[in-house]
Design a protein around this motif. Sequence first.
Motif, PDB file in Angstrom:
ATOM      1  N   SER A  28     -75.403 -14.766 -81.918  1.00 56.44           N
ATOM      2  CA  SER A  28     -76.260 -14.658 -83.092  1.00 56.44           C
ATOM      3  C   SER A  28     -77.131 -13.407 -83.075  1.00 56.44           C
ATOM      4  N   TYR A  29     -77.066 -12.641 -82.004  1.00 57.26           N
ATOM      5  CA  TYR A  29     -77.907 -11.454 -81.843  1.00 57.26           C
ATOM      6  C   TYR A  29     -77.048 -10.206 -82.014  1.00 57.26           C
ATOM      7  N   TYR A  30     -77.519  -9.280 -82.816  1.00 58.36           N
ATOM      8  CA  TYR A  30     -76.685  -8.135 -83.170  1.00 58.36           C
ATOM      9  C   TYR A  30     -77.057  -6.855 -82.449  1.00 58.36           C
ATOM     10  N   SER A  31     -78.178  -6.828 -81.807  1.00 61.02           N
ATOM     11  CA  SER A  31     -78.586  -5.609 -81.114  1.00 61.02           C
ATOM     12  C   SER A  31     -79.253  -5.997 -79.802  1.00 61.02           C
ATOM     13  N   TRP A  32     -78.890  -5.266 -78.743  1.00 63.25           N
ATOM     14  CA  TRP A  32     -79.337  -5.622 -77.399  1.00 63.25           C
ATOM     15  C   TRP A  32     -79.984  -4.429 -76.707  1.00 63.25           C
ATOM     16  N   GLY A  33     -80.983  -4.737 -75.887  1.00 63.73           N
ATOM     17  CA  GLY A  33     -81.554  -3.728 -75.024  1.00 63.73           C
ATOM     18  C   GLY A  33     -80.689  -3.521 -73.792  1.00 63.73           C
ATOM     19  N   GLN A  34     -81.094  -2.603 -72.960  1.00 64.34           N
ATOM     20  CA  GLN A  34     -80.274  -2.210 -71.810  1.00 64.34           C
ATOM     21  C   GLN A  34     -80.416  -3.155 -70.623  1.00 64.34           C
ATOM     22  N   GLY A  35     -81.387  -4.044 -70.643  1.00 64.89           N
ATOM     23  CA  GLY A  35     -81.574  -4.975 -69.544  1.00 64.89           C
ATOM     24  C   GLY A  35     -82.537  -4.452 -68.497  1.00 64.89           C
ATOM     25  N   THR A  36     -83.242  -5.382 -67.876  1.00 63.24           N
ATOM     26  CA  THR A  36     -84.153  -5.038 -66.796  1.00 63.24           C
ATOM     27  C   THR A  36     -83.978  -6.080 -65.689  1.00 63.24           C
ATOM     28  N   GLN A  37     -83.858  -5.608 -64.466  1.00 63.45           N
ATOM     29  CA  GLN A  37     -83.556  -6.487 -63.332  1.00 63.45           C
ATOM     30  C   GLN A  37     -84.820  -7.165 -62.828  1.00 63.45           C
ATOM     31  N   VAL A  38     -84.733  -8.463 -62.677  1.00 70.08           N
ATOM     32  CA  VAL A  38     -85.785  -9.241 -62.025  1.00 70.08           C
ATOM     33  C   VAL A  38     -85.178  -9.869 -60.781  1.00 70.08           C
ATOM     34  N   THR A  39     -85.780  -9.604 -59.646  1.00 73.17           N
ATOM     35  CA  THR A  39     -85.307 -10.158 -58.387  1.00 73.17           C
ATOM     36  C   THR A  39     -86.427 -10.963 -57.753  1.00 73.17           C
ATOM     37  N   VAL A  40     -86.143 -12.221 -57.487  1.00 70.50           N
ATOM     38  CA  VAL A  40     -87.135 -13.113 -56.896  1.00 70.50           C
ATOM     39  C   VAL A  40     -86.717 -13.417 -55.462  1.00 70.50           C
ATOM     40  N   SER A  41     -87.542 -13.031 -54.530  1.00 70.97           N
ATOM     41  CA  SER A  41     -87.229 -13.251 -53.126  1.00 70.97           C
ATOM     42  C   SER A  41     -87.830 -14.574 -52.654  1.00 70.97           C
ATOM     43  N   ALA A  98     -81.986 -12.208 -62.062  1.00 73.02           N
ATOM     44  CA  ALA A  98     -80.982 -11.871 -63.067  1.00 73.02           C
ATOM     45  C   ALA A  98     -81.377 -10.566 -63.745  1.00 73.02           C
ATOM     46  N   VAL A  99     -80.460 -10.044 -64.514  1.00 77.67           N
ATOM     47  CA  VAL A  99     -80.792  -8.973 -65.449  1.00 77.67           C
ATOM     48  C   VAL A  99     -81.248  -9.639 -66.740  1.00 77.67           C
ATOM     49  N   TYR A 100     -82.399  -9.262 -67.208  1.00 81.66           N
ATOM     50  CA  TYR A 100     -82.973  -9.840 -68.415  1.00 81.66           C
ATOM     51  C   TYR A 100     -82.763  -8.868 -69.580  1.00 81.66           C
ATOM     52  N   TYR A 101     -82.201  -9.412 -70.649  1.00 80.41           N
ATOM     53  CA  TYR A 101     -81.908  -8.618 -71.826  1.00 80.41           C
ATOM     54  C   TYR A 101     -82.738  -9.108 -73.010  1.00 80.41           C
ATOM     55  N   CYS A 102     -83.232  -8.177 -73.805  1.00 83.46           N
ATOM     56  CA  CYS A 102     -83.841  -8.561 -75.066  1.00 83.46           C
ATOM     57  C   CYS A 102     -82.858  -8.261 -76.193  1.00 83.46           C
ATOM     58  N   ALA A 103     -83.018  -8.980 -77.278  1.00 81.08           N
ATOM     59  CA  ALA A 103     -82.076  -8.848 -78.377  1.00 81.08           C
ATOM     60  C   ALA A 103     -82.739  -9.294 -79.674  1.00 81.08           C
ATOM     61  N   VAL A 104     -82.166  -8.867 -80.773  1.00 84.79           N
ATOM     62  CA  VAL A 104     -82.686  -9.250 -82.081  1.00 84.79           C
ATOM     63  C   VAL A 104     -81.605  -9.944 -82.892  1.00 84.79           C
ATOM     64  N   SER A 105     -82.050 -10.911 -83.670  1.00 84.16           N
ATOM     65  CA  SER A 105     -81.144 -11.683 -84.496  1.00 84.16           C
ATOM     66  C   SER A 105     -81.605 -11.659 -85.946  1.00 84.16           C
ATOM     67  N   SER A 106     -80.628 -11.595 -86.846  1.00 82.32           N
ATOM     68  CA  SER A 106     -80.954 -11.711 -88.260  1.00 82.32           C
ATOM     69  C   SER A 106     -80.768 -13.145 -88.746  1.00 82.32           C
ATOM     70  N   ARG A 121     -87.920   0.011 -87.629  1.00 78.44           N
ATOM     71  CA  ARG A 121     -86.933  -0.297 -88.657  1.00 78.44           C
ATOM     72  C   ARG A 121     -85.915  -1.346 -88.234  1.00 78.44           C
ATOM     73  N   THR A 122     -86.064  -1.876 -87.026  1.00 75.89           N
ATOM     74  CA  THR A 122     -85.130  -2.898 -86.570  1.00 75.89           C
ATOM     75  C   THR A 122     -85.399  -4.205 -87.292  1.00 75.89           C
ATOM     76  N   PHE A 123     -84.427  -4.637 -88.078  1.00 75.12           N
ATOM     77  CA  PHE A 123     -84.608  -5.892 -88.802  1.00 75.12           C
ATOM     78  C   PHE A 123     -84.471  -7.060 -87.839  1.00 75.12           C
ATOM     79  N   ARG A 124     -85.357  -8.023 -87.935  1.00 76.22           N
ATOM     80  CA  ARG A 124     -85.269  -9.171 -87.041  1.00 76.22           C
ATOM     81  C   ARG A 124     -85.890 -10.394 -87.701  1.00 76.22           C
ATOM     82  N   ARG A 125     -85.219 -11.493 -87.597  1.00 75.71           N
ATOM     83  CA  ARG A 125     -85.840 -12.783 -87.877  1.00 75.71           C
ATOM     84  C   ARG A 125     -86.299 -13.381 -86.555  1.00 75.71           C
ATOM     85  N   TYR A 126     -85.429 -13.317 -85.578  1.00 72.79           N
ATOM     86  CA  TYR A 126     -85.777 -13.756 -84.239  1.00 72.79           C
ATOM     87  C   TYR A 126     -85.568 -12.606 -83.265  1.00 72.79           C
TER      88      TYR A 126
END
Length: 123
Positions: free
Chosen positions: A109-122, A89-97, A25-30
Motif C-alpha cells: 500500500s506504500y508507493y515511496s520508500w526511504g533508503q532504510g536505517t539500521q538498528v542493532t540491539v545488542s 533490523a533495517v527500518y524503512y519509512c514509506a508513504v501511502s496514498s 510535495r510528497t503526497f501522503r495519507r499515511y
Amino acid sequence: QLQASGGGLVQAGGSQRLSCAASERTFRRYMGWFRQASGKGREFVATINWSTGYEYYGDSVRDRATISRDNARNTMYLQMNSLKPEDTAVYYCAVSSSGILSAIQSPGSYYSWGQGTQVTVSS
C-alpha cells in the motif's frame, strides 16, 4: 523523497529515535515504518495518518513504540523503548496514498520508500 535517519547500535532495554524527512510535495495519507531483519520479510511497525494523527501499531512493537509527525517539518518520528535484540533490523519509512485502514499494514500500500536505517540491539 524520503530520508530516514537515527539508526545505530543500542543495548537491550535502551531507546532509539528514528526520523524520516519527506519532501514537501510528497503526497501522503499515511506515513509509516516497516522493518526487515536479515533473511526475513518486511514487517509492519507503525503508521500515522498525516492529517488526523491517527496512529496504528504492529503487534511486535505495540506499547514500546510511539510514532509521531511534525507537519511543519514534514518529518515523521519513531520512538522505540525497551528495545530487544529481535528489534534488530533495517527500518524503512514509506508513504501511502491509501486511506483504507485495513490496507495500511501492507507494504504494497506504500508507493515511496526511504533508503532504510539500521538498528542493532545488542544483548
